[in-house]
Design a protein around this motif. Structure first.
Motif, PDB file in Angstrom:
ATOM      1  N   CYS A   1       0.850  -1.192   0.000  1.00  0.00           N
ATOM      2  CA  CYS A   1       0.000   0.000   0.000  1.00  0.00           C
ATOM      3  C   CYS A   1       0.885   1.241   0.000  1.00  0.00           C
TER       4      CYS A   1
ATOM      5  N   TYR B   1       0.256   4.057   1.043  1.00  0.00           N
ATOM      6  CA  TYR B   1       0.064   4.901   2.232  1.00  0.00           C
ATOM      7  C   TYR B   1       0.658   4.288   3.497  1.00  0.00           C
ATOM      8  N   CYS B   2       0.392   2.975   3.694  1.00  0.00           N
ATOM      9  CA  CYS B   2       0.823   2.412   4.984  1.00  0.00           C
ATOM     10  C   CYS B   2       1.804   1.249   4.841  1.00  0.00           C
TER      11      CYS B   2
ATOM     12  N   CYS C   1      -4.217  -0.680   0.228  1.00  0.00           N
ATOM     13  CA  CYS C   1      -4.712  -1.749   1.078  1.00  0.00           C
ATOM     14  C   CYS C   1      -6.206  -1.540   1.345  1.00  0.00           C
TER      15      CYS C   1
ATOM     16  N   HIS D   1      -7.124   1.777   2.956  1.00  0.00           N
ATOM     17  CA  HIS D   1      -6.877   3.016   2.210  1.00  0.00           C
ATOM     18  C   HIS D   1      -7.531   3.076   0.840  1.00  0.00           C
TER      19      HIS D   1
HETATM   20 ZN    ZN Z   1      -2.814   1.205   3.490  1.00  0.00          ZN
END
Ligand code: ZN
Length: 248
Positions: free
Chosen positions: A155, A157-158, A175, A178
């Motif tokens: 992902c 973002y994370c 993910c 997100h």
């Molecule tokens: Zn994520």
């Protein structure tokens, strides 16, 4: 004292040629040094041997003057790619590849690898029964050489690697937490096939792998890849528009 012009020998693939003054052409090559152009005198005269060195999709070793405006002074044709030129779909696929390299060569980060990759893909194109899929393979892998490759593994973002789906607008995988419905371009299965293409080396590529991808999915991947290139480099070449018209 005689003036000696420095000559160098270099191998490359003709990306395209433009007419230049009377009877001459400028041929644009791609080789391990990147894109380079040669002034080929007399190539448009009837029966001129040098005309073969100006023909798009030709692999040649050329001798040329070692100057900024380099002049062609002989060489050897290593491959004319007639197998590709005699196949309606394959020649359009090759044109899309060469056009992309022509326009984006300045952004290719490693020309040694870029040149080998282009040559290997053209060799694969000669014998494959899945030329349209090879184009997808070429374009998705080229993003890596251009330094704009999507994030396929986690992902963006994370960093989570579970339940990923893919979004062009976000430039990679998202993910479960997100992802937003409107951003999702590929489901899990579609993503896994594209990812497999991206991570497969050309030496390991087989038609068996390519055949897994349906015609519907080819269309979807093409749309996705075009959007992706346009997002990062605002570029959809003419060759690809022609390819869509001719090779439905
Ligand atoms: Zn994520």
């Amino acid at each position: 004292m005689k003036m000696h012009k420095e000559l160098k020998k270099i191998e490359g693939i003709v990306l395209k040629s433009l007419d230049y003054k009377e009877n001459a052409q400028i041929a644009y090559f791609y080789g391990h040094i990147g894109r380079f152009s040669l002034h080929v005198r007399g190539s448009k005269k009837i029966g001129a041997k040098s005309s073969a060195f100006c023909e798009t999709l030709t692999l040649a070793e050329v001798s040329c003057t070692d100057s900024e405006f380099s002049s062609f002074s002989g060489g050897e044709i290593l491959d004319s790619y007639n197998v590709i030129k005699n196949d309606f779909v394959k020649i359009q696929v090759a044109m899309c590849m060469l056009d992309k390299v022509y326009h984006l060569s300045d952004s290719i980060t490693d020309h040694e690898i870029g040149y080998k990759f282009l040559k290997d893909c053209l060799n694969y194109l000669k014998t494959t029964n899945c030329p349209k899929l090879l184009l997808i393979f070429f374009e998705i892998k080229l993003t890596y050489l251009l330094g704009i490759n999507p994030e396929f593994k986690k992902c963006i973002y994370c960093g989570s690697s579970s339940e990923l789906s893919f979004s062009i607008t976000e430039g990679g995988c998202l993910c479960h937490t997100h992802q937003y419905e409107t951003l999702i371009d590929l489901d899990k299965y579609e993503l896994s096939l594209l990812k497999a293409l991206y991570y497969t080396k050309i030496a390991e590529l087989t038609d068996e792998l390519l055949k897994e991808i349906s015609d519907e999915l080819i269309t979807k991947y093409n749309q996705l890849i075009d959007k992706y290139y346009q997002k990062y480099i605002e570029y959809l070449p003419n060759s690809k528009k022609i390819y869509y018209t001719l090779c439905k």
